[in-house]
Design a protein around this motif. Structure first.
Motif, PDB file in Angstrom:
ATOM      1  N   LEU A  57       7.992  21.071   3.157  1.00 24.29           N
ATOM      2  CA  LEU A  57       7.459  20.513   3.789  1.00 24.29           C
ATOM      3  C   LEU A  57       8.419  18.867   2.632  1.00 24.29           C
ATOM      4  CD1 LEU A  57       5.037  18.609   2.696  1.00 24.29           C
ATOM      5  CD2 LEU A  57       5.007  20.202   4.697  1.00 24.29           C
ATOM      6  N   LEU A  58       8.465  18.429   3.847  1.00 26.54           N
ATOM      7  CA  LEU A  58       9.265  17.602   3.269  1.00 26.54           C
ATOM      8  C   LEU A  58       8.420  16.487   2.954  1.00 26.54           C
ATOM      9  CD1 LEU A  58      11.514  15.181   3.059  1.00 26.54           C
ATOM     10  CD2 LEU A  58      11.388  14.523   5.162  1.00 26.54           C
ATOM     11  N   TYR A  59       7.849  15.378   2.174  1.00 18.72           N
ATOM     12  CA  TYR A  59       6.500  14.610   1.673  1.00 18.72           C
ATOM     13  C   TYR A  59       7.234  13.373   1.615  1.00 18.72           C
ATOM     14  CZ  TYR A  59       3.624  12.601  -2.329  1.00 18.72           C
ATOM     15  OH  TYR A  59       2.342  12.069  -2.428  1.00 18.72           O
ATOM     16  N   CYS A  60       7.066  12.291   2.350  1.00 19.78           N
ATOM     17  CA  CYS A  60       7.691  10.854   1.988  1.00 19.78           C
ATOM     18  C   CYS A  60       6.069   9.890   1.445  1.00 19.78           C
ATOM     19  CB  CYS A  60       7.980  10.732   3.172  1.00 19.78           C
ATOM     20  SG  CYS A  60       8.814  11.265   3.770  1.00 19.78           S
ATOM     21  N   GLY A  61       6.957   9.591   0.671  1.00 20.51           N
ATOM     22  CA  GLY A  61       5.990   8.523  -0.508  1.00 20.51           C
ATOM     23  C   GLY A  61       6.402   7.071  -0.033  1.00 20.51           C
ATOM     24  N   LEU A  62       5.566   6.574   0.252  1.00 19.33           N
ATOM     25  CA  LEU A  62       6.072   5.500   0.871  1.00 19.33           C
ATOM     26  C   LEU A  62       5.498   4.368   0.309  1.00 19.33           C
ATOM     27  CD1 LEU A  62       6.128   6.801   4.783  1.00 19.33           C
ATOM     28  CD2 LEU A  62       7.986   6.644   3.096  1.00 19.33           C
ATOM     29  N   ILE A  63       5.580   3.134   0.117  1.00 18.83           N
ATOM     30  CA  ILE A  63       5.433   1.771   0.409  1.00 18.83           C
ATOM     31  C   ILE A  63       5.372   0.787   1.417  1.00 18.83           C
ATOM     32  CG2 ILE A  63       5.213  -0.584  -1.037  1.00 18.83           C
ATOM     33  CD1 ILE A  63       5.668   1.575  -3.162  1.00 18.83           C
ATOM     34  N   VAL A  64       4.624   0.708   2.008  1.00 17.36           N
ATOM     35  CA  VAL A  64       4.736  -0.595   3.277  1.00 17.36           C
ATOM     36  C   VAL A  64       4.336  -2.070   2.717  1.00 17.36           C
ATOM     37  CG1 VAL A  64       3.541  -1.453   5.134  1.00 17.36           C
ATOM     38  CG2 VAL A  64       3.272   1.400   4.658  1.00 17.36           C
ATOM     39  N   LEU A  79       7.930  17.879  12.352  1.00 16.77           N
ATOM     40  CA  LEU A  79       6.799  17.682  12.807  1.00 16.77           C
ATOM     41  C   LEU A  79       6.223  16.440  11.972  1.00 16.77           C
ATOM     42  CD1 LEU A  79       5.034  20.737  14.671  1.00 16.77           C
ATOM     43  CD2 LEU A  79       6.165  18.577  15.578  1.00 16.77           C
ATOM     44  N   ALA A  80       5.441  15.831  12.275  1.00 16.92           N
ATOM     45  CA  ALA A  80       4.533  15.203  11.254  1.00 16.92           C
ATOM     46  C   ALA A  80       2.986  15.616  11.564  1.00 16.92           C
ATOM     47  CB  ALA A  80       4.143  13.930  11.982  1.00 16.92           C
ATOM     48  N   LEU A  81       1.986  15.896   9.853  1.00 17.44           N
ATOM     49  CA  LEU A  81       1.427  15.771   9.883  1.00 17.44           C
ATOM     50  C   LEU A  81      -0.064  14.735   9.838  1.00 17.44           C
ATOM     51  CD1 LEU A  81       1.026  19.039   7.205  1.00 17.44           C
ATOM     52  CD2 LEU A  81       1.277  18.878  10.180  1.00 17.44           C
ATOM     53  N   THR A  82      -0.332  14.474   9.230  1.00 15.88           N
ATOM     54  CA  THR A  82      -1.092  13.114   8.929  1.00 15.88           C
ATOM     55  C   THR A  82      -0.983  12.314   7.556  1.00 15.88           C
ATOM     56  OG1 THR A  82      -3.332  12.102  10.094  1.00 15.88           O
ATOM     57  CG2 THR A  82      -3.527  14.191   8.533  1.00 15.88           C
ATOM     58  N   PRO A  83      -0.854  10.643   7.906  1.00 18.96           N
ATOM     59  CA  PRO A  83      -1.081  10.016   6.998  1.00 18.96           C
ATOM     60  C   PRO A  83      -2.174  10.346   6.177  1.00 18.96           C
ATOM     61  CG  PRO A  83      -0.383   8.611   8.751  1.00 18.96           C
ATOM     62  CD  PRO A  83      -1.148   9.584   9.224  1.00 18.96           C
ATOM     63  N   ALA A  84      -2.055   9.788   4.618  1.00 22.74           N
ATOM     64  CA  ALA A  84      -3.200  10.121   3.450  1.00 22.74           C
ATOM     65  C   ALA A  84      -2.468   9.198   1.740  1.00 22.74           C
ATOM     66  CB  ALA A  84      -3.308  11.478   3.071  1.00 22.74           C
ATOM     67  N   GLN A  85      -3.513   8.775   1.151  1.00 18.21           N
ATOM     68  CA  GLN A  85      -3.121   8.268   0.629  1.00 18.21           C
ATOM     69  C   GLN A  85      -3.937   8.358  -0.624  1.00 18.21           C
ATOM     70  OE1 GLN A  85      -5.218   4.216   0.211  1.00 18.21           O
ATOM     71  NE2 GLN A  85      -3.034   3.406  -0.200  1.00 18.21           N
ATOM     72  N   ASP A  86      -3.226   8.973  -1.537  1.00 11.33           N
ATOM     73  CA  ASP A  86      -3.246   9.112  -3.362  1.00 11.33           C
ATOM     74  C   ASP A  86      -3.344   8.605  -4.121  1.00 11.33           C
ATOM     75  OD1 ASP A  86      -3.173  10.802  -5.373  1.00 11.33           O
ATOM     76  OD2 ASP A  86      -0.664  10.789  -4.999  1.00 11.33           O
ATOM     77  N   GLU A  97       0.892  -1.350   0.357  1.00  8.42           N
ATOM     78  CA  GLU A  97       0.023   0.090  -0.360  1.00  8.42           C
ATOM     79  C   GLU A  97       0.615   1.205   0.202  1.00  8.42           C
ATOM     80  OE1 GLU A  97      -3.398   0.533  -0.441  1.00  8.42           O
ATOM     81  OE2 GLU A  97      -3.891  -1.443   0.446  1.00  8.42           O
ATOM     82  N   GLU A  98       0.491   2.384  -0.914  1.00  6.65           N
ATOM     83  CA  GLU A  98       1.667   3.508  -0.605  1.00  6.65           C
ATOM     84  C   GLU A  98       0.642   4.350   0.154  1.00  6.65           C
ATOM     85  OE1 GLU A  98       2.084   5.302  -4.636  1.00  6.65           O
ATOM     86  OE2 GLU A  98       1.266   3.339  -5.343  1.00  6.65           O
ATOM     87  N   VAL A  99       0.949   4.909   1.014  1.00  4.19           N
ATOM     88  CA  VAL A  99       1.077   5.968   1.900  1.00  4.19           C
ATOM     89  C   VAL A  99       1.635   7.729   1.989  1.00  4.19           C
ATOM     90  CG1 VAL A  99       1.267   6.377   4.558  1.00  4.19           C
ATOM     91  CG2 VAL A  99       0.842   4.375   3.834  1.00  4.19           C
ATOM     92  N   SER A 100       1.366   8.766   2.091  1.00  2.00           N
ATOM     93  CA  SER A 100       2.398  10.180   1.461  1.00  2.00           C
ATOM     94  C   SER A 100       2.228  10.324   3.387  1.00  2.00           C
ATOM     95  CB  SER A 100       1.463  11.078   0.679  1.00  2.00           C
ATOM     96  OG  SER A 100       1.339  10.283  -0.316  1.00  2.00           O
ATOM     97  N   LEU A 101       2.911  10.823   3.526  1.00  2.00           N
ATOM     98  CA  LEU A 101       3.166  11.263   5.529  1.00  2.00           C
ATOM     99  C   LEU A 101       4.187  12.217   4.919  1.00  2.00           C
ATOM    100  CD1 LEU A 101       3.159  10.998   7.859  1.00  2.00           C
ATOM    101  CD2 LEU A 101       4.697  10.039   7.921  1.00  2.00           C
ATOM    102  N   PHE A 102       3.419  13.649   5.701  1.00  2.00           N
ATOM    103  CA  PHE A 102       4.473  15.398   4.998  1.00  2.00           C
ATOM    104  C   PHE A 102       4.810  15.153   6.622  1.00  2.00           C
ATOM    105  CE2 PHE A 102       0.386  16.975   2.395  1.00  2.00           C
ATOM    106  CZ  PHE A 102       1.322  16.076   1.454  1.00  2.00           C
ATOM    107  N   PHE A 103       5.928  16.097   6.252  1.00  2.00           N
ATOM    108  CA  PHE A 103       6.566  16.558   7.923  1.00  2.00           C
ATOM    109  C   PHE A 103       6.809  17.764   7.308  1.00  2.00           C
ATOM    110  CE2 PHE A 103       7.077  12.286   8.036  1.00  2.00           C
ATOM    111  CZ  PHE A 103       7.733  11.385   9.455  1.00  2.00           C
ATOM    112  N   LEU A 104       6.342  18.692   8.314  1.00  2.00           N
ATOM    113  CA  LEU A 104       7.101  20.333   8.458  1.00  2.00           C
ATOM    114  C   LEU A 104       8.317  20.721   8.552  1.00  2.00           C
ATOM    115  CD1 LEU A 104       3.600  21.952  10.489  1.00  2.00           C
ATOM    116  CD2 LEU A 104       4.394  22.110   7.860  1.00  2.00           C
ATOM    117  N   ALA A 105       9.416  20.543   8.352  1.00  2.00           N
ATOM    118  CA  ALA A 105      10.674  20.726   8.943  1.00  2.00           C
ATOM    119  C   ALA A 105      11.307  22.429   8.533  1.00  2.00           C
ATOM    120  CB  ALA A 105      11.377  19.998   7.351  1.00  2.00           C
ATOM    121  N   ASP A 106      12.102  22.838  10.054  1.00  2.00           N
ATOM    122  CA  ASP A 106      12.598  24.234   9.590  1.00  2.00           C
ATOM    123  C   ASP A 106      14.367  23.704   9.258  1.00  2.00           C
ATOM    124  OD1 ASP A 106      13.890  23.211  11.792  1.00  2.00           O
ATOM    125  OD2 ASP A 106      13.783  24.247  13.333  1.00  2.00           O
TER     126      ASP A 106
END
Ligand code: AMP
Ligand code: GLY
Length: 418
Positions: free
Chosen positions: A261-268, A199-206, A185-194
């Motif tokens: 914004l660090l966008y992590c495109g992931l596969i579980v 800081l993580a936001l909340t996982p979503a699927q595209d 399954e694919e998951v998109s998880l966004f992190f705010l980065a300084d």
């Protein structure tokens, strides 16, 4: 705080709506270039060329903007953030160098290797001979990626060897990455980065494919939902600790601190979480659902990240409601482009409970809206569960009138139990 948002798609519309919903005054926000849909909510300035770093810096300085949010990848990769930052303006968006995390898949692989971040094995290729030997090394299904920006069309996943080779040939001038196929399954998880903290936001699927049941060509994204009830407990912490933080540290070590914004495109996968791609900006259409549930003031989060003080930012909080976004696209998208056509029904769609419409591509002529792009808008519905959110989203989609347009009917279907 005076805020300039660069971009003109549904993602930028979602950012604007979330800023206003969480407390920013609409009259403090300008979007450039924006579009006719965004212009309903805040001032848009189509005169500014967002790809011109000098022009953007002069504009922001002269008009007294205190925070610039860069939406799309193109101006980031062009280096628009750098002179703004040099001028002392807080910018949410990485430098030209750090944006290479998205701009070059080979660079991203190097960063991941150095940081020990789990990702698919890959071969970099510059000749068709190398491509052939790489795809035969991994075997089918073949994953062939252009090593540069290709507007979401640079990646092919296919079991047809000839098709894989044809794709490689088309993009060989950009450099090619042949990657092992990752199943899951694919998951998109966004992190705010300084630059140092995340800081993580909340996982979503595209939903990347054009048609129902994940058929058809890859697109920029045809829909999304959040949260992902099927994720294992501890998922966000694991991604933060094994992927986001090591990546941000590595970029800082090589003199390319990542602010934005660090966008992590992931596969579980069965073997664990793997990165399939990083992006250097909010994802579209995931942003539409992620920010729809945000309760914390977005201005404060983005400003603290831009100013290098994420440690002082509040922990992002999200509503218990769920969100579903359905993208309405023009006839022929993503393969061909349709002529501009009249678009109506947005206010009727927004009269459906919990629904907002984020406009991606529309212009106004003589008081009428015309769709002028591939992905035209996202209908975003918030609901107490996926069954309700889906019902409202599709009820709203039915109000949108655009000849030849198409959308997927199966967004979030598998989590809705209907
Ligand atoms: P990317 O632009 O790298 O995100 O790739 C676009 C889409 O291709 C992804 O969202 C996946 O659906 C698919 N994809 C990319 N890399 C792989 C891989 N190694 N294995 C399986 N599917 C992939
Ligand atoms: N939704 C995919 C992207 O923004 O790249």
């Amino acid at each position: 705080m005076k805020i300039l948002v660069l971009g003109g798609g549904a993602r930028e519309h979602a950012i604007v709506k979330a800023l206003v919903r969480t407390g920013t005054n609409a009259d403090q926000i300008v979007v450039a270039p924006g579009n006719a849909g965004i212009a309903n909510d805040v001032t848009c300035d189509a005169g500014l060329i967002m790809m011109d770093p000098g022009a953007v810096t002069e504009y922001a300085k002269n008009k007294g903007f205190e925070l610039v949010i860069i939406g799309p990848e193109a101006p980031l990769i062009e280096g628009v953030a750098d002179p703004l930052r040099e001028a002392g303006i807080d910018v949410f968006g990485p430098s030209k160098l750090a944006a290479q995390l998205e701009g070059s898949k080979a660079f991203a692989k190097q960063v991941m290797a150095a940081a020990g971040v789990p990702t698919g094995r890959a071969h970099e290729c510059t000749t068709m001979e190398q491509v052939e030997s790489a795809i035969d090394d991994f075997g089918a299904p073949y994953v062939v990626k252009a090593d540069g920006l290709a507007a979401g069309k640079g990646v092919i996943v296919t079991s047809d060897r000839d098709e894989a080779l044809k794709h490689a040939k088309k993009f060989l001038h950009l450099g090619i990455l042949v990657e092992e196929f990752l199943d899951g399954e694919e998951v998109s998880l966004f992190f705010l980065a300084d630059g140092k903290n995340v800081l993580a936001l909340t996982p979503a699927q595209d939903f990347k494919r054009a048609f129902d049941n994940d058929e058809g060509p890859n697109t920029g994204g045809m829909g999304s939902y959040t949260p992902l009830p099927w994720l294992p407990k501890g998922f966000v912490d694991e991604v933060r600790d094994t992927i986001a933080i090591p990546t941000i540290r590595e970029l800082s070590n090589i003199g390319a601190p990542f602010v934005g914004l660090l966008y992590c495109g992931l596969i579980v996968t069965k073997a664990g979480i793997r990165v399939i791609e990083f992006n250097a900006r909010f994802g579209d259409p995931e942003t539409q659902v992620v920010l729809r549930r945000l309760l914390t003031p977005l201005e404060s989060l983005l400003h603290k990240a831009a100013a290098g003080h994420l440690e002082a930012a509040p922990e992002p909080e999200f509503s218990n409601d769920v969100a579903v976004a359905v993208v309405v696209a023009s006839e022929g998208y993503p393969d061909t482009s349709a002529p501009d056509r009249e678009l109506s029904g947005i206010s009727e769609a927004e009269s459906v409970e919990g629904v907002e419409v984020c406009v991606a591509a529309a212009k106004e002529v003589d008081g009428k809206l015309f769709a002028n792009g591939g992905r035209v808008l996202s209908v975003v519905a918030l609901g107490k569960d996926f069954k309700h959110a889906r019902k409202h989203a599709y009820e709203a989609v039915a109000h949108i009138k655009l000849d030849g347009s198409h959308f997927r009917t199966d967004i979030a279907a598998k989590v809705a139990n209907d």
